[in-house]
Design a protein around this motif. Structure first.
Motif, short mmCIF file in Angstrom:
data_model
loop_
_atom_site.label_atom_id
_atom_site.label_comp_id
_atom_site.label_asym_id
_atom_site.label_seq_id
_atom_site.Cartn_x
_atom_site.Cartn_y
_atom_site.Cartn_z
N LYS A 1 14.52 45.56 40.02
CA LYS A 1 13.77 46.58 39.31
C LYS A 1 14.16 47.96 39.83
O LYS A 1 14.70 48.10 40.90
CB LYS A 1 12.29 46.34 39.48
N TYR A 5 9.83 51.66 38.64
CA TYR A 5 8.80 50.61 38.72
C TYR A 5 8.06 50.68 40.05
O TYR A 5 6.86 50.47 40.11
CB TYR A 5 9.43 49.22 38.51
N LEU A 6 8.78 51.00 41.12
CA LEU A 6 8.13 51.17 42.41
C LEU A 6 7.12 52.31 42.35
O LEU A 6 5.96 52.16 42.76
CB LEU A 6 9.16 51.45 43.51
N VAL A 7 7.53 53.44 41.81
CA VAL A 7 6.63 54.59 41.69
C VAL A 7 5.45 54.24 40.80
O VAL A 7 4.29 54.49 41.14
CB VAL A 7 7.38 55.82 41.16
N SER A 8 5.72 53.63 39.66
CA SER A 8 4.68 53.29 38.70
C SER A 8 3.64 52.33 39.27
O SER A 8 2.45 52.47 39.01
CB SER A 8 5.31 52.68 37.45
N ASN A 9 4.09 51.37 40.05
CA ASN A 9 3.19 50.32 40.53
C ASN A 9 2.63 50.55 41.93
O ASN A 9 1.58 50.01 42.26
CB ASN A 9 3.91 48.97 40.50
N ALA A 10 3.31 51.33 42.75
CA ALA A 10 2.87 51.46 44.13
C ALA A 10 2.38 52.85 44.51
O ALA A 10 1.53 52.97 45.38
CB ALA A 10 4.02 51.06 45.07
N PHE A 11 2.91 53.88 43.88
CA PHE A 11 2.59 55.22 44.32
C PHE A 11 1.68 56.00 43.39
O PHE A 11 1.32 57.14 43.68
CB PHE A 11 3.87 56.02 44.56
N GLU A 12 1.31 55.43 42.29
CA GLU A 12 0.38 56.08 41.36
C GLU A 12 -0.99 55.44 41.50
O GLU A 12 -1.11 54.27 41.84
CB GLU A 12 0.88 55.95 39.91
N ARG A 13 -2.03 56.21 41.26
CA ARG A 13 -3.40 55.66 41.37
C ARG A 13 -3.64 54.58 40.32
O ARG A 13 -4.30 53.59 40.58
CB ARG A 13 -4.42 56.78 41.22
N LYS A 15 -2.36 51.55 38.33
CA LYS A 15 -1.29 50.55 38.39
C LYS A 15 -0.58 50.50 37.04
O LYS A 15 -1.20 50.61 36.00
CB LYS A 15 -1.85 49.18 38.75
N GLU A 16 0.73 50.33 37.09
CA GLU A 16 1.60 50.35 35.91
C GLU A 16 1.45 51.66 35.14
O GLU A 16 1.33 51.69 33.92
CB GLU A 16 1.36 49.15 35.01
#
Length: 87
Positions: A1, A5-13, A15-16
């Protein structure tokens, strides 16, 4: 990935979190007229891009020449060639 996808799933309040550049959210991108234009590649045809991977665009002469043309406002006098990107 991809890194998106890392930013979208891990670093944003949320998820996705939809981010521009993620194909799975492309249909939800708000449009103003025809912008933004999203280009897809099959790797074999097309004058704008032939990159088939998220990280492959910087080794794709079609993508780089298209961006260079946009930046310059005209076709470059010396476009990128495949040999320029084989390092």
């Amino acid at each position: 990935k991809s890194l998106l996808y890392l930013v979208s799933n891990a670093f944003e309040r949320q998820k996705e979190r939809p981010l521009l550049g993620m194909q799975k959210f492309a249909k939800d991108v708000p449009r103003v007229g025809e912008l933004p234009r999203i280009h897809y590649s099959n790797g074999a045809t097309g004058a704008i891009t032939r990159s088939t991977t998220h990280g492959g665009f910087d080794n794709d002469v079609y993508t780089l020449n298209h961006i260079l043309k946009r930046v310059l406002g005209a076709a470059p006098s010396r476009p990128f060639r495949k040999e320029d990107l084989d390092y």
